[in-house]
Design a protein around this motif. Structure first.
Motif, PDB file in Angstrom:
ATOM      1  N   ARG A 193       0.836  -1.205   0.000  1.00  0.00           N
ATOM      2  CA  ARG A 193       0.000   0.000   0.000  1.00  0.00           C
ATOM      3  C   ARG A 193       0.874   1.260   0.000  1.00  0.00           C
ATOM      4  O   ARG A 193       0.561   2.239  -0.686  1.00  0.00           O
ATOM      5  N   GLU A 251       1.994   1.844  -3.430  1.00  0.00           N
ATOM      6  CA  GLU A 251       0.900   2.404  -4.231  1.00  0.00           C
ATOM      7  C   GLU A 251       0.751   3.905  -3.989  1.00  0.00           C
ATOM      8  O   GLU A 251       0.551   4.677  -4.929  1.00  0.00           O
ATOM      9  N   ILE A 252       0.832   4.297  -2.736  1.00  0.00           N
ATOM     10  CA  ILE A 252       0.710   5.721  -2.391  1.00  0.00           C
ATOM     11  C   ILE A 252       1.850   6.515  -3.018  1.00  0.00           C
ATOM     12  O   ILE A 252       1.637   7.577  -3.612  1.00  0.00           O
ATOM     13  N   LYS A 312       1.336   6.892  -6.722  1.00  0.00           N
ATOM     14  CA  LYS A 312       0.274   7.860  -6.998  1.00  0.00           C
ATOM     15  C   LYS A 312       0.781   9.287  -6.802  1.00  0.00           C
ATOM     16  O   LYS A 312       0.461  10.178  -7.586  1.00  0.00           O
ATOM     17  N   LEU A 313       1.581   9.491  -5.779  1.00  0.00           N
ATOM     18  CA  LEU A 313       2.135  10.822  -5.530  1.00  0.00           C
ATOM     19  C   LEU A 313       3.091  11.238  -6.647  1.00  0.00           C
ATOM     20  O   LEU A 313       3.147  12.406  -7.024  1.00  0.00           O
ATOM     21  N   GLN A 366      -2.099  16.001  -6.701  1.00  0.00           N
ATOM     22  CA  GLN A 366      -3.124  15.729  -5.702  1.00  0.00           C
ATOM     23  C   GLN A 366      -3.669  17.038  -5.155  1.00  0.00           C
ATOM     24  O   GLN A 366      -2.925  17.996  -4.979  1.00  0.00           O
ATOM     25  N   GLU A 368      -6.746  15.353  -0.505  1.00  0.00           N
ATOM     26  CA  GLU A 368      -6.321  13.991  -0.835  1.00  0.00           C
ATOM     27  C   GLU A 368      -4.866  13.766  -0.421  1.00  0.00           C
ATOM     28  O   GLU A 368      -4.516  12.711   0.114  1.00  0.00           O
ATOM     29  N   LEU A 369      -4.033  14.745  -0.644  1.00  0.00           N
ATOM     30  CA  LEU A 369      -2.629  14.656  -0.238  1.00  0.00           C
ATOM     31  C   LEU A 369      -2.518  14.456   1.272  1.00  0.00           C
ATOM     32  O   LEU A 369      -1.763  13.599   1.744  1.00  0.00           O
ATOM     33  N   GLU A 411      -4.724  13.166   3.319  1.00  0.00           N
ATOM     34  CA  GLU A 411      -5.184  11.815   3.681  1.00  0.00           C
ATOM     35  C   GLU A 411      -4.153  10.753   3.322  1.00  0.00           C
ATOM     36  O   GLU A 411      -3.921   9.815   4.083  1.00  0.00           O
ATOM     37  N   MET A 412      -3.527  10.910   2.171  1.00  0.00           N
ATOM     38  CA  MET A 412      -2.520   9.932   1.756  1.00  0.00           C
ATOM     39  C   MET A 412      -1.304   9.983   2.676  1.00  0.00           C
ATOM     40  O   MET A 412      -0.747   8.945   3.035  1.00  0.00           O
ATOM     41  N   GLU A 465      -2.274   8.272   5.941  1.00  0.00           N
ATOM     42  CA  GLU A 465      -2.295   6.823   5.766  1.00  0.00           C
ATOM     43  C   GLU A 465      -0.878   6.268   5.669  1.00  0.00           C
ATOM     44  O   GLU A 465      -0.554   5.248   6.289  1.00  0.00           O
ATOM     45  N   ALA A 466      -0.027   6.952   4.925  1.00  0.00           N
ATOM     46  CA  ALA A 466       1.359   6.510   4.784  1.00  0.00           C
ATOM     47  C   ALA A 466       2.065   6.495   6.139  1.00  0.00           C
ATOM     48  O   ALA A 466       2.813   5.558   6.451  1.00  0.00           O
TER      49      ALA A 466
END
Length: 67
Positions: free
Chosen positions: A16, A19-20, A23-24, A29, A33-34, A36-37, A40-41
């Protein structure tokens, strides 16, 4: 990864994170959204660190029991 969700395993957390990061690197972003990512990271990094620390301790104990 909310409190009601089971903590992911190391491999799942690492995947995951990858994946983050992808995506970055690939997309622009929005700030929300940035944010939140990144949150999560951060949680996933803590999971990975915890799993690695536990594994290191288990290995250390396994070798110390052989003395």
């Amino acid at each position: 990864m909310n409190k009601n969700t089971k903590e992911p395993g190391y491999d799942e957390a690492l995947k995951r994170l990858e994946e983050i990061i992808a995506k970055l690197e690939e997309e622009d972003q929005g700030m929300d959204e940035l944010t939140e990512m990144v949150k999560e990271a951060g949680k996933l990094v803590k999971v990975c660190k915890k799993k690695l620390t536990m594994t290191a301790e288990e290995i250390k104990q396994a070798f110390s029991d052989d003395d």
